[in-house]
Structure formats: C-alpha cells, structure tokens
Design a protein around this motif. Structure first.
Motif, PDB file in Angstrom:
ATOM      1  N   LYS A   4       0.838  -1.194   0.000  1.00 45.73           N
ATOM      2  CA  LYS A   4       0.000   0.000   0.000  1.00 45.73           C
ATOM      3  C   LYS A   4       0.874   1.246   0.000  1.00 45.73           C
ATOM      4  CE  LYS A   4      -3.985  -2.107   2.341  1.00 45.73           C
ATOM      5  NZ  LYS A   4      -4.854  -2.094   3.545  1.00 45.73           N
ATOM      6  N   ASP A   5       0.290   2.337  -0.455  1.00 49.03           N
ATOM      7  CA  ASP A   5       0.894   3.658  -0.557  1.00 49.03           C
ATOM      8  C   ASP A   5       1.761   3.971   0.689  1.00 49.03           C
ATOM      9  OD1 ASP A   5       1.310   6.325  -1.260  1.00 49.03           O
ATOM     10  OD2 ASP A   5      -0.788   6.906  -1.085  1.00 49.03           O
ATOM     11  N   PRO A   6       3.033   4.387   0.512  1.00 46.31           N
ATOM     12  CA  PRO A   6       3.703   4.821  -0.712  1.00 46.31           C
ATOM     13  C   PRO A   6       4.349   3.691  -1.512  1.00 46.31           C
ATOM     14  CG  PRO A   6       5.189   5.143   1.122  1.00 46.31           C
ATOM     15  CD  PRO A   6       3.893   4.611   1.702  1.00 46.31           C
ATOM     16  N   PHE A   7       4.270   2.454  -1.026  1.00 48.17           N
ATOM     17  CA  PHE A   7       4.815   1.305  -1.753  1.00 48.17           C
ATOM     18  C   PHE A   7       3.801   0.852  -2.805  1.00 48.17           C
ATOM     19  CE2 PHE A   7       6.297   1.335   2.633  1.00 48.17           C
ATOM     20  CZ  PHE A   7       7.674   1.326   2.473  1.00 48.17           C
ATOM     21  N   ILE A   8       4.308   0.361  -3.924  1.00 51.59           N
ATOM     22  CA  ILE A   8       3.444  -0.163  -4.978  1.00 51.59           C
ATOM     23  C   ILE A   8       3.399  -1.682  -4.860  1.00 51.59           C
ATOM     24  CG2 ILE A   8       3.035  -0.288  -7.472  1.00 51.59           C
ATOM     25  CD1 ILE A   8       4.669   2.366  -7.668  1.00 51.59           C
ATOM     26  N   PHE A   9       4.524  -2.327  -5.002  1.00 49.13           N
ATOM     27  CA  PHE A   9       4.651  -3.754  -4.737  1.00 49.13           C
ATOM     28  C   PHE A   9       6.126  -4.059  -4.541  1.00 49.13           C
ATOM     29  CE2 PHE A   9       5.122  -3.750  -9.391  1.00 49.13           C
ATOM     30  CZ  PHE A   9       6.182  -4.614  -9.577  1.00 49.13           C
ATOM     31  N   CYS A  10       6.415  -5.278  -4.138  1.00 54.83           N
ATOM     32  CA  CYS A  10       7.794  -5.753  -4.021  1.00 54.83           C
ATOM     33  C   CYS A  10       7.870  -7.134  -4.641  1.00 54.83           C
ATOM     34  CB  CYS A  10       8.226  -5.805  -2.556  1.00 54.83           C
ATOM     35  SG  CYS A  10       9.878  -6.518  -2.281  1.00 54.83           S
ATOM     36  N   ALA A  11       8.861  -7.352  -5.496  1.00 58.69           N
ATOM     37  CA  ALA A  11       9.114  -8.671  -6.072  1.00 58.69           C
ATOM     38  C   ALA A  11      10.255  -9.330  -5.309  1.00 58.69           C
ATOM     39  CB  ALA A  11       9.468  -8.552  -7.543  1.00 58.69           C
ATOM     40  N   HIS A  12      10.053 -10.557  -4.875  1.00 59.60           N
ATOM     41  CA  HIS A  12      11.095 -11.339  -4.214  1.00 59.60           C
ATOM     42  C   HIS A  12      11.601 -12.371  -5.220  1.00 59.60           C
ATOM     43  CE1 HIS A  12      12.365 -14.168  -0.683  1.00 59.60           C
ATOM     44  NE2 HIS A  12      13.389 -13.595  -1.271  1.00 59.60           N
ATOM     45  N   HIS A  13      12.715 -12.017  -5.876  1.00 63.79           N
ATOM     46  CA  HIS A  13      13.275 -12.854  -6.933  1.00 63.79           C
ATOM     47  C   HIS A  13      14.235 -13.889  -6.337  1.00 63.79           C
ATOM     48  CE1 HIS A  13      11.879 -10.406 -10.297  1.00 63.79           C
ATOM     49  NE2 HIS A  13      12.412  -9.328  -9.777  1.00 63.79           N
ATOM     50  N   ILE A  14      14.036 -15.142  -6.688  1.00 67.77           N
ATOM     51  CA  ILE A  14      14.981 -16.209  -6.332  1.00 67.77           C
ATOM     52  C   ILE A  14      15.179 -17.085  -7.562  1.00 67.77           C
ATOM     53  CG2 ILE A  14      15.458 -18.209  -4.876  1.00 67.77           C
ATOM     54  CD1 ILE A  14      13.661 -17.010  -2.746  1.00 67.77           C
ATOM     55  N   ASP A  15      16.423 -17.296  -7.953  1.00 68.28           N
ATOM     56  CA  ASP A  15      16.741 -18.234  -9.032  1.00 68.28           C
ATOM     57  C   ASP A  15      17.982 -19.029  -8.656  1.00 68.28           C
ATOM     58  OD1 ASP A  15      15.094 -18.481 -11.387  1.00 68.28           O
ATOM     59  OD2 ASP A  15      15.423 -16.336 -11.728  1.00 68.28           O
ATOM     60  N   HIS A  16      17.956 -20.316  -8.989  1.00 68.05           N
ATOM     61  CA  HIS A  16      19.082 -21.202  -8.686  1.00 68.05           C
ATOM     62  C   HIS A  16      19.865 -21.427  -9.981  1.00 68.05           C
ATOM     63  CE1 HIS A  16      17.418 -21.895  -4.695  1.00 68.05           C
ATOM     64  NE2 HIS A  16      16.227 -22.019  -5.289  1.00 68.05           N
ATOM     65  N   TYR A  17      20.635 -20.403 -10.358  1.00 63.16           N
ATOM     66  CA  TYR A  17      21.401 -20.504 -11.598  1.00 63.16           C
ATOM     67  C   TYR A  17      22.533 -21.508 -11.440  1.00 63.16           C
ATOM     68  CZ  TYR A  17      19.035 -16.151 -12.942  1.00 63.16           C
ATOM     69  OH  TYR A  17      18.096 -15.203 -13.256  1.00 63.16           O
ATOM     70  N   PRO A  18      22.879 -22.212 -12.528  1.00 65.97           N
ATOM     71  CA  PRO A  18      23.945 -23.230 -12.461  1.00 65.97           C
ATOM     72  C   PRO A  18      25.328 -22.576 -12.552  1.00 65.97           C
ATOM     73  CG  PRO A  18      23.102 -23.102 -14.677  1.00 65.97           C
ATOM     74  CD  PRO A  18      22.270 -22.137 -13.862  1.00 65.97           C
ATOM     75  N   LYS A  19      26.355 -23.406 -12.732  1.00 61.40           N
ATOM     76  CA  LYS A  19      27.692 -22.893 -12.997  1.00 61.40           C
ATOM     77  C   LYS A  19      27.671 -22.022 -14.252  1.00 61.40           C
ATOM     78  CE  LYS A  19      30.025 -26.946 -11.040  1.00 61.40           C
ATOM     79  NZ  LYS A  19      30.925 -28.091 -11.325  1.00 61.40           N
ATOM     80  N   GLY A  20      28.544 -21.010 -14.269  1.00 61.19           N
ATOM     81  CA  GLY A  20      28.605 -20.125 -15.415  1.00 61.19           C
ATOM     82  C   GLY A  20      29.589 -20.601 -16.461  1.00 61.19           C
TER      83      GLY A  20
END
Length: 332
Positions: free
Chosen positions: A19-35
C-alpha cells in the motif's frame, strides 16, 4: 484477524502487494547453475526454467524504460550489472542496495552475470517499486548506491542475550539513521517516516519494533526461517503481514534464524495510474508519457547492446554524472 494489531496475513510466492507509498515488491529467487566464459549458464536454460531470464545469453532484464516511481533493489545473493540512459553503470552484489528514482523517464538494464564457473550461482534480490509524489515524477532521474560497508546496522540483545541485527536501508531505527536517499525521493524527507529494514533474528530471539504514525502503512515479510511469532500469533515462512502502524510490535523467532523485510511509510495520497513500467497519476499522463517515450526513448542508449555486462574480473563500482565520477566501495 482476532489480533487488533494484525490486519492481514497473506502467503507469498513472488509478488508482495503493498500500500501507498509502496506499490509492490518482487522477491526474486533463481538457482542458476555454474557459469561459462560468456557469464551465462554452462548448461542451456530450458524454457521458463528460471524466473528472471530475458537476456539471450546472460540472465536479467535488458534495456527497458521506467517513469514516475522508484526502484529499490536489495541484493541478497548474486551479482547485478547496471547500465542506464544517463550514461551511468556499475556492478553490485550481496548486501548492496541500489536506489533509483526514475522521475520523468530513464531506460536501464539489470543483468545478472554468472561469475562462478566452478560452482553454482544462486541469486536472490528484492525489488521494491516505490511511488513518487506528483512533483517528484517531473524531476530528472537519479540513482544512488548504498554499499554494504556503508549501510548502518543496529545490533540488539533480548534479556536472554539472543541477538537481532537490523540493517537500516531507509529512515531510522531508534536513533540510527539510514544513508540519505536520492533528493527527489518521497523517502528523503524525515517526516514521511519511510522505514525499510532487513532484520535477522537469532533462533528464539525477541525484538520490539517501535510504533510509527497512525497514518502510515506497515508490512512485515517473513522470508526465511521456520516460524515467526508476531504479537504472539505464529506466522509461517514466506508470509506477508500487514500491521497496525501506531503500536509497538513484538517479534520472536522460531527455532531457526528468521529473516524479515520490514516496510512502513506515510502515504502520498495521490491518484495512481499504472501501465506496465510507467506509474503516473492519470491515464492522460500515461498516454503522454508513452508518446514521449516513443519519440525520445528518454535519451539515447549509450551502450553497445541492450544487455551489456562487465568482464568477470570487474570489482564492485558505480559511476555517476553520466560516467564522469567513479565510486569503488573499497576506497570509501
């Protein structure tokens, strides 16, 4: 809810609706492999295997526009390479925070290079979409890095000497102030009481969050642990709690360490019109902003591709004033 201090408890998968003044929050989680040598995954990514994979090689979000609000990006794991149409760029990582006021328009990209070839590359961040006042929406875009070495911590102990660590991202916790926010942010003025904390509670630790104003909106997101008692009501992992703002709130961790994102602030109390990555005050303003974007792209994109990244060996840094000033946290 039977507890008068708790307004709602909502399970969370990805997006926190606030709610105001916040719009939303995204909680990003990714299990990326070796690069690999190109900072992408060593094993090809399957369709929709990852939440945040919009680049052709490197995960992340290539060039895209914003206007009329702020993004507050808190990194818990992994790396972010930032580039924008102001000519600024940087790399930041675990514990760092980027605060971007998009004002009257900016393009940027956020890429997530996989720097480790010898081990997996877990990734986690919060990105808070935070509104701007009607006047602030007209101002030039700006951003500021809050390096982990600079972010204030408040360490408290309960009567049993169990520890709490409160990272003060915005506002103040008791007598400890946060780093100044960008000047054209609703959070920059102390009277708006925009308090953002990342809280870590040791197992069974107790902590009381002081009351703020009766007109503020207040949220507690319990994102890591087993259980958390909020005013003696047991909350499960990955739940968002909306709370009464003008009351002290007592927290107690369960048998495991608990981590919490705490958000509270005075509302802007202005109309909100949102269309994709633009947040203004009316549909007419949105139409005008999209026309302006089609004509100007909010400035020339000064980078060689829509999804650039730095070399693997690049340390954390940020540039400001169109790239004229460089900042390395190790030198501060």
């Amino acid at each position: 809810m039977s507890n008068p201090l708790i307004y709602s408890v909502v399970p969370i998968e990805f997006r926190l609706d606030l709610k105001d003044p916040f719009i939303f929050c995204a909680h990003h989680i990714d299990h990326y492999p070796k690069g690999n040598a190109d900072l992408g995954p060593a094993t090809p990514a399957l369709n929709k295997e990852y939440n945040m994979y919009y680049g052709e090689t490197v995960p992340g979000f290539p060039e895209h526009p914003h206007t009329g609000f702020e993004t507050i990006t808190l990194v818990e794991q992994g790396y972010v390479d930032h580039f924008d149409s102001l000519g600024n760029a940087g790399r930041y990582t675990e514990g760092d925070v980027q605060w971007l006021t998009t004002g009257n328009g900016v393009e940027h990209c956020e890429m997530f290079p996989l720097l480790h070839e010898d081990r997996e590359n877990p990734f986690e961040l919060f990105q808070i979409w935070f509104n701007s006042s009607p006047e602030q929406k007209k101002q030039p875009a700006d951003y500021r890095m809050f390096w982990r070495e600079q972010i204030p911590h408040v360490f408290e102990s309960d009567p049993e000497d169990r520890k709490s660590d409160i990272r003060v991202i915005s506002g103040a916790f008791k007598h400890t102030d946060a780093i100044p926010r960008p000047p054209h942010s609703w959070a920059a003025a102390a009277e708006n009481k925009v308090n953002i904390y990342l809280i870590t509670l040791a197992p069974e630790a107790e902590l009381t969050i002081p009351a703020t104003t009766a007109t503020s909106n207040r949220f507690c997101y319990f994102y890591e642990g087993k259980t958390l008692d909020v005013e003696d009501q047991t909350i499960d992992f990955k739940h968002l709690v909306e709370l009464k703002a003008d009351a002290d709130i007592h927290l107690k961790s369960g048998l495991l360490e608990s981590r919490i994102l705490w958000l509270e602030g005075e509302p802007i109390n202005a109309p909100v019109a949102m269309r994709g990555p633009f947040v203004l005050n009316s549909n007419e303003e949105l139409d005008a902003a999209f026309r302006r974007y089609r004509e100007t792209h909010f400035g020339e994109w000064p980078w060689p591709s829509p999804a650039p990244v730095f070399e693997k060996v690049q340390p954390r840094f940020a540039t400001y004033n169109g790239g004229e000033r460089k900042e390395f946290p190790e030198q501060l």
